[in-house]
Design a protein around this motif. Structure first.
Motif, PDB file in Angstrom:
ATOM      1  N   ALA A 397     -46.667 -37.939  -6.327  1.00  0.00           N
ATOM      2  CA  ALA A 397     -47.099 -37.320  -5.074  1.00  0.00           C
ATOM      3  C   ALA A 397     -48.033 -38.269  -4.344  1.00  0.00           C
ATOM      4  CB  ALA A 397     -47.800 -35.981  -5.357  1.00  0.00           C
ATOM      5  N   LEU A 398     -48.380 -37.910  -3.128  1.00  0.00           N
ATOM      6  CA  LEU A 398     -49.399 -38.607  -2.349  1.00  0.00           C
ATOM      7  C   LEU A 398     -50.429 -37.585  -1.915  1.00  0.00           C
ATOM      8  CD1 LEU A 398     -47.170 -40.756   0.073  1.00  0.00           C
ATOM      9  CD2 LEU A 398     -48.027 -41.403  -2.194  1.00  0.00           C
ATOM     10  N   HIS A 399     -51.642 -38.059  -1.666  1.00  0.00           N
ATOM     11  CA  HIS A 399     -52.585 -37.147  -1.023  1.00  0.00           C
ATOM     12  C   HIS A 399     -53.339 -37.847   0.089  1.00  0.00           C
ATOM     13  CE1 HIS A 399     -56.370 -37.808  -3.797  1.00  0.00           C
ATOM     14  NE2 HIS A 399     -56.617 -38.355  -2.625  1.00  0.00           N
ATOM     15  N   PHE A 400     -53.767 -37.036   1.042  1.00  0.00           N
ATOM     16  CA  PHE A 400     -54.572 -37.479   2.176  1.00  0.00           C
ATOM     17  C   PHE A 400     -55.878 -36.686   2.096  1.00  0.00           C
ATOM     18  CE2 PHE A 400     -54.163 -38.775   6.943  1.00  0.00           C
ATOM     19  CZ  PHE A 400     -55.514 -39.117   6.982  1.00  0.00           C
ATOM     20  N   CYS A 401     -56.935 -37.368   1.679  1.00  0.00           N
ATOM     21  CA  CYS A 401     -58.265 -36.770   1.641  1.00  0.00           C
ATOM     22  C   CYS A 401     -58.906 -37.018   3.000  1.00  0.00           C
ATOM     23  CB  CYS A 401     -59.097 -37.393   0.522  1.00  0.00           C
ATOM     24  SG  CYS A 401     -60.767 -36.729   0.396  1.00  0.00           S
ATOM     25  N   VAL A 402     -59.041 -35.974   3.800  1.00  0.00           N
ATOM     26  CA  VAL A 402     -59.493 -36.137   5.187  1.00  0.00           C
ATOM     27  C   VAL A 402     -61.010 -36.286   5.233  1.00  0.00           C
ATOM     28  CG1 VAL A 402     -59.546 -35.087   7.480  1.00  0.00           C
ATOM     29  CG2 VAL A 402     -57.523 -34.804   6.019  1.00  0.00           C
ATOM     30  N   THR A 403     -61.455 -37.334   5.914  1.00  0.00           N
ATOM     31  CA  THR A 403     -62.872 -37.601   6.096  1.00  0.00           C
ATOM     32  C   THR A 403     -63.158 -37.792   7.586  1.00  0.00           C
ATOM     33  OG1 THR A 403     -62.610 -39.992   5.839  1.00  0.00           O
ATOM     34  CG2 THR A 403     -62.990 -38.706   3.823  1.00  0.00           C
ATOM     35  N   ARG A 404     -64.409 -38.025   7.934  1.00  0.00           N
ATOM     36  CA  ARG A 404     -64.768 -38.120   9.348  1.00  0.00           C
ATOM     37  C   ARG A 404     -63.985 -39.191  10.122  1.00  0.00           C
ATOM     38  NH1 ARG A 404     -70.963 -38.510  10.391  1.00  0.00           N
ATOM     39  NH2 ARG A 404     -70.192 -38.505  12.525  1.00  0.00           N
ATOM     40  N   PRO A 405     -63.721 -40.379   9.537  1.00  0.00           N
ATOM     41  CA  PRO A 405     -62.957 -41.365  10.307  1.00  0.00           C
ATOM     42  C   PRO A 405     -61.544 -40.914  10.685  1.00  0.00           C
ATOM     43  CG  PRO A 405     -64.095 -42.432   8.489  1.00  0.00           C
ATOM     44  CD  PRO A 405     -64.239 -40.960   8.275  1.00  0.00           C
ATOM     45  N   ASN A 406     -61.019 -39.889  10.013  1.00  0.00           N
ATOM     46  CA  ASN A 406     -59.661 -39.399  10.289  1.00  0.00           C
ATOM     47  C   ASN A 406     -59.629 -38.314  11.362  1.00  0.00           C
ATOM     48  OD1 ASN A 406     -59.539 -39.271   6.741  1.00  0.00           O
ATOM     49  ND2 ASN A 406     -58.749 -40.973   7.950  1.00  0.00           N
ATOM     50  N   THR A 407     -60.796 -37.975  11.921  1.00  0.00           N
ATOM     51  CA  THR A 407     -60.867 -36.783  12.771  1.00  0.00           C
ATOM     52  C   THR A 407     -60.862 -37.078  14.267  1.00  0.00           C
ATOM     53  OG1 THR A 407     -63.302 -36.755  12.705  1.00  0.00           O
ATOM     54  CG2 THR A 407     -62.131 -35.513  10.992  1.00  0.00           C
ATOM     55  N   SER A 408     -60.616 -38.326  14.651  1.00  0.00           N
ATOM     56  CA  SER A 408     -60.576 -38.632  16.081  1.00  0.00           C
ATOM     57  C   SER A 408     -59.376 -37.947  16.739  1.00  0.00           C
ATOM     58  CB  SER A 408     -60.529 -40.142  16.314  1.00  0.00           C
ATOM     59  OG  SER A 408     -59.387 -40.704  15.704  1.00  0.00           O
ATOM     60  N   GLU A 409     -59.445 -37.784  18.028  1.00  0.00           N
ATOM     61  CA  GLU A 409     -58.422 -37.067  18.792  1.00  0.00           C
ATOM     62  C   GLU A 409     -57.034 -37.649  18.557  1.00  0.00           C
ATOM     63  OE1 GLU A 409     -57.059 -34.067  21.204  1.00  0.00           O
ATOM     64  OE2 GLU A 409     -59.172 -34.393  20.694  1.00  0.00           O
ATOM     65  N   GLY A 410     -56.090 -36.808  18.172  1.00  0.00           N
ATOM     66  CA  GLY A 410     -54.705 -37.231  18.013  1.00  0.00           C
ATOM     67  C   GLY A 410     -54.367 -37.908  16.697  1.00  0.00           C
ATOM     68  N   LYS A 411     -55.367 -38.071  15.807  1.00  0.00           N
ATOM     69  CA  LYS A 411     -55.120 -38.821  14.568  1.00  0.00           C
ATOM     70  C   LYS A 411     -54.164 -38.062  13.647  1.00  0.00           C
ATOM     71  CE  LYS A 411     -56.814 -42.178  14.100  1.00  0.00           C
ATOM     72  NZ  LYS A 411     -56.359 -43.555  14.416  1.00  0.00           N
ATOM     73  N   ALA A 412     -54.268 -36.749  13.581  1.00  0.00           N
ATOM     74  CA  ALA A 412     -53.360 -35.968  12.733  1.00  0.00           C
ATOM     75  C   ALA A 412     -51.917 -36.127  13.210  1.00  0.00           C
ATOM     76  CB  ALA A 412     -53.757 -34.493  12.731  1.00  0.00           C
ATOM     77  N   GLN A 413     -51.716 -36.092  14.519  1.00  0.00           N
ATOM     78  CA  GLN A 413     -50.371 -36.242  15.074  1.00  0.00           C
ATOM     79  C   GLN A 413     -49.842 -37.662  14.836  1.00  0.00           C
ATOM     80  OE1 GLN A 413     -52.975 -34.662  16.646  1.00  0.00           O
ATOM     81  NE2 GLN A 413     -52.071 -32.667  16.105  1.00  0.00           N
ATOM     82  N   GLU A 414     -50.744 -38.620  14.916  1.00  0.00           N
ATOM     83  CA  GLU A 414     -50.370 -40.012  14.651  1.00  0.00           C
ATOM     84  C   GLU A 414     -49.902 -40.171  13.205  1.00  0.00           C
ATOM     85  OE1 GLU A 414     -52.671 -44.322  14.396  1.00  0.00           O
ATOM     86  OE2 GLU A 414     -53.501 -42.771  15.715  1.00  0.00           O
ATOM     87  N   PHE A 415     -50.611 -39.506  12.287  1.00  0.00           N
ATOM     88  CA  PHE A 415     -50.207 -39.568  10.883  1.00  0.00           C
ATOM     89  C   PHE A 415     -48.854 -38.902  10.670  1.00  0.00           C
ATOM     90  CE2 PHE A 415     -49.926 -37.382   6.766  1.00  0.00           C
ATOM     91  CZ  PHE A 415     -49.810 -38.503   5.955  1.00  0.00           C
ATOM     92  N   LEU A 416     -48.658 -37.746  11.260  1.00  0.00           N
ATOM     93  CA  LEU A 416     -47.391 -37.033  11.074  1.00  0.00           C
ATOM     94  C   LEU A 416     -46.212 -37.832  11.616  1.00  0.00           C
ATOM     95  CD1 LEU A 416     -48.591 -33.416  11.927  1.00  0.00           C
ATOM     96  CD2 LEU A 416     -47.869 -34.251   9.676  1.00  0.00           C
ATOM     97  N   ALA A 417     -46.445 -38.568  12.709  1.00  0.00           N
ATOM     98  CA  ALA A 417     -45.379 -39.429  13.246  1.00  0.00           C
ATOM     99  C   ALA A 417     -45.078 -40.567  12.273  1.00  0.00           C
ATOM    100  CB  ALA A 417     -45.798 -39.986  14.608  1.00  0.00           C
ATOM    101  N   ALA A 418     -46.138 -41.149  11.688  1.00  0.00           N
ATOM    102  CA  ALA A 418     -45.934 -42.215  10.700  1.00  0.00           C
ATOM    103  C   ALA A 418     -45.241 -41.674   9.456  1.00  0.00           C
ATOM    104  CB  ALA A 418     -47.273 -42.843  10.331  1.00  0.00           C
ATOM    105  N   LEU A 419     -45.591 -40.450   9.061  1.00  0.00           N
ATOM    106  CA  LEU A 419     -44.971 -39.834   7.892  1.00  0.00           C
ATOM    107  C   LEU A 419     -43.491 -39.576   8.137  1.00  0.00           C
ATOM    108  CD1 LEU A 419     -45.380 -38.640   5.066  1.00  0.00           C
ATOM    109  CD2 LEU A 419     -45.996 -36.461   6.152  1.00  0.00           C
ATOM    110  N   ARG A 420     -43.118 -39.182   9.361  1.00  0.00           N
ATOM    111  CA  ARG A 420     -41.708 -38.965   9.677  1.00  0.00           C
ATOM    112  C   ARG A 420     -40.927 -40.264   9.511  1.00  0.00           C
ATOM    113  NH1 ARG A 420     -37.915 -36.773   8.432  1.00  0.00           N
ATOM    114  NH2 ARG A 420     -38.999 -34.793   8.785  1.00  0.00           N
ATOM    115  N   ALA A 421     -41.483 -41.355  10.040  1.00  0.00           N
ATOM    116  CA  ALA A 421     -40.818 -42.653   9.903  1.00  0.00           C
ATOM    117  C   ALA A 421     -40.731 -43.061   8.436  1.00  0.00           C
ATOM    118  CB  ALA A 421     -41.577 -43.713  10.705  1.00  0.00           C
ATOM    119  N   ALA A 422     -41.769 -42.747   7.656  1.00  0.00           N
ATOM    120  CA  ALA A 422     -41.793 -43.109   6.238  1.00  0.00           C
ATOM    121  C   ALA A 422     -40.773 -42.312   5.431  1.00  0.00           C
ATOM    122  CB  ALA A 422     -43.193 -42.898   5.680  1.00  0.00           C
ATOM    123  N   VAL A 423     -40.656 -41.025   5.722  1.00  0.00           N
ATOM    124  CA  VAL A 423     -39.669 -40.190   5.025  1.00  0.00           C
ATOM    125  C   VAL A 423     -38.253 -40.659   5.377  1.00  0.00           C
ATOM    126  CG1 VAL A 423     -38.688 -37.861   4.917  1.00  0.00           C
ATOM    127  CG2 VAL A 423     -41.166 -38.181   4.773  1.00  0.00           C
TER     128      VAL A 423
END
Length: 473
Positions: A397-423
């Motif tokens: 499995a993988l995990h994403f431990c969310v911390t303050r540097p990950n909380t900038s505007e749009g970062k969650a959506q940016e990750f999900l887009a990268a995850l789609r490309a990775a899958v």
């Protein structure tokens, strides 16, 4: 196979990955004859720091960096400098350490509904190992236990296994339920008259899940033994998450039967590394960790725990970090972290039928393949896109431990887009061997769950040795 030149190129790549400064800086194998210019030293270190902070500052790293605020770091650095040279063993010279340490303990205790009984340690591992030691000594003194064992979840932090290995304590690992938290009935079956304590996590490192602390504590109470909650990761975040209105089960000293808790100030307390607090419900258990030796020619020796000399800089800067953040700062950070983590969790559940979120997470989101997808190929592709996840095993499995540097505007959506490309990459490259695996604290290693101990010790050797020099052509 690879040709000679290709093998050499691959070896160069591996060496550059492990020792990236071997070609651009001087390698010192002995003390320089003359002092090196201080400005040159500072410039070189500043360049290393700038390079190594780049990825974390982009907000594409899971865990590791908890604050991300360089002004905060600079402030704590200023505080550290004032006491960096101070050895807090000498309290007659540095009585401020008593103020700082006692108030760190009290503030942490207040947060976790404790009784102001605790110690400050160098990090989560020391807190966990010290707790084990205290339970071992207490059980020996009060119950005559000579063959101590501790019952812990399979997902409990491995520092407990390390400490138990050092101290001759048998570790009994309890399996998980289908919800990926510890099976309390299985824990009950592992207890005997030599059991010194039970352990639960809030939350565990692998999956970010909170074990059924109330049930474990009740079980411990029934047997008249202690119960430690490993809150090293979540201890300084979950109280604020609860105050933000999220559903967090009871896990701290409000639960009868919880007798000790560890909580790392250097994680979501936003202090410098390494700093942690180990809290006890009563002083008798804390006394079990003390060492006092009256017959040494060097004088009366007393020490609260494993460490001897300690820098006053860390204690002072930890105290300052808590004060400079305050309740409003911690609440704001927790709210941002949960907004991001929730968006990631919901996004995976909604848009990724190929993946399965493990359990019911809060701030740390773990996910595995829902079918035959190689999750480590997903990790490879995320890494190529600049995302550093934590790879897990058993199950992969993988995990994403969310911390303050990950909380900038749009970062969650940016990750999900990268995850789609990775899958999509992993789907298209089914059967291809993945480069990344699951080794704690060391990203991008081959198949962690199949790595031999010999290879793992080789990595540890390499971390303490000079960069090997390639023979000239």
């Amino acid at each position: 196979g690879l040709g000679v030149s290709e093998q050499a190129a691959e070896m160069e790549r591996l060496l550059d990955g492990f020792w990236p400064y071997r070609k651009t800086t001087t390698t010192y194998s002995e003390i320089p004859a003359e002092p090196v210019d201080r400005t040159a030293i500072l410039n070189q270190i500043a360049d290393m720091a700038r390079r190594e902070d780049e990825q974390g500052d982009r907000g594409t790293v899971s865990g590791s960096l908890y604050s991300g605020d360089h002004d905060h770091y600079a402030f704590l650095g200023d505080i550290f400098t004032l006491f960096s040279h101070a050895n807090v063993l000498q309290r007659d010279m540095y009585p401020s350490a008593t103020k700082f340490e006692a108030e760190i303990i009290a503030m942490t205790s207040s947060l976790l509904h404790g009784t102001n009984v605790g110690v400050v340690t160098s990090g989560g591992s020391e807190s966990l190992i010290t707790a084990l030691y205290s339970y071992r000594e207490f059980a020996a003194a009060t119950r005559g236990v000579t063959r101590p064992n501790v019952v812990i979840p399979t997902t409990a932090h491995v520092a407990l296994d390390k400490g138990a290995h050092w101290m001759g304590i048998e570790v009994r690992h309890a399996p998980l339920t289908d919800a990926y938290v510890v099976d309390v009935d299985a824990m009950a079956a592992l207890i005997d008259d030599q059991t010194i304590a039970l352990v639960g996590s809030a939350a565990n490192y692998a999956h970010g899940l909170i074990d059924p602390i109330e049930e474990i504590a009740a079980l411990a109470s029934t047997h008249g033994i202690g119960m430690h909650v490993d809150g090293c990761l979540g201890g300084w975040l979950l109280p604020w998450v609860e105050r933000c209105g999220y559903d967090v089960p009871l896990w701290d000293f409000r639960v009868p039967g919880v007798t000790s808790i560890s909580a790392d100030t250097h994680k979501y307390g936003y202090a410098l590394k390494g700093s942690s607090v180990l809290l006890y419900r009563d002083k008798e258990l804390r006394k079990s960790q003390y060492f006092a030796y009256p017959d040494w020619p060097g004088g009366l020796y007393l020490s609260p725990g494993l460490a001897g000399s300690r820098s006053g800089g860390l204690i002072a800067s930890t105290w300052a970090a808590i004060l400079a953040t305050g309740e409003t700062g911690y609440l704001a950070a927790a709210n941002d972290i949960m907004n991001t983590a929730t968006a990631i969790t919901e996004g995976i559940r909604r848009d990724f039928p190929e993946l399965e979120v493990i359990g019911d997470p809060t701030f740390l989101v773990a996910f595995k393949s829902a079918g035959d997808l190689d999750i480590y190929l997903v990790n490879d592709a995320l890494k190529d896109q600049g995302w550093r996840m934590n790879a897990l095993q058993l199950p992969p499995a993988l995990h994403f431990c969310v911390t303050r540097p990950n909380t900038s505007e749009g970062k969650a959506q940016e990750f999900l887009a990268a995850l789609r490309a990775a899958v999509d990459y992993a789907t298209e490259n089914k059967g291809r061997p993945a480069e990344s695996g699951a080794m704690y604290g060391f990203g991008g290693t081959p198949q962690g769950n199949q790595t031999l101990v010999a290879a793992m010790t080789g990595v540890l050797d390499a971390m303490h040795e000079l960069a090997p020099q390639m023979p000239s052509a």
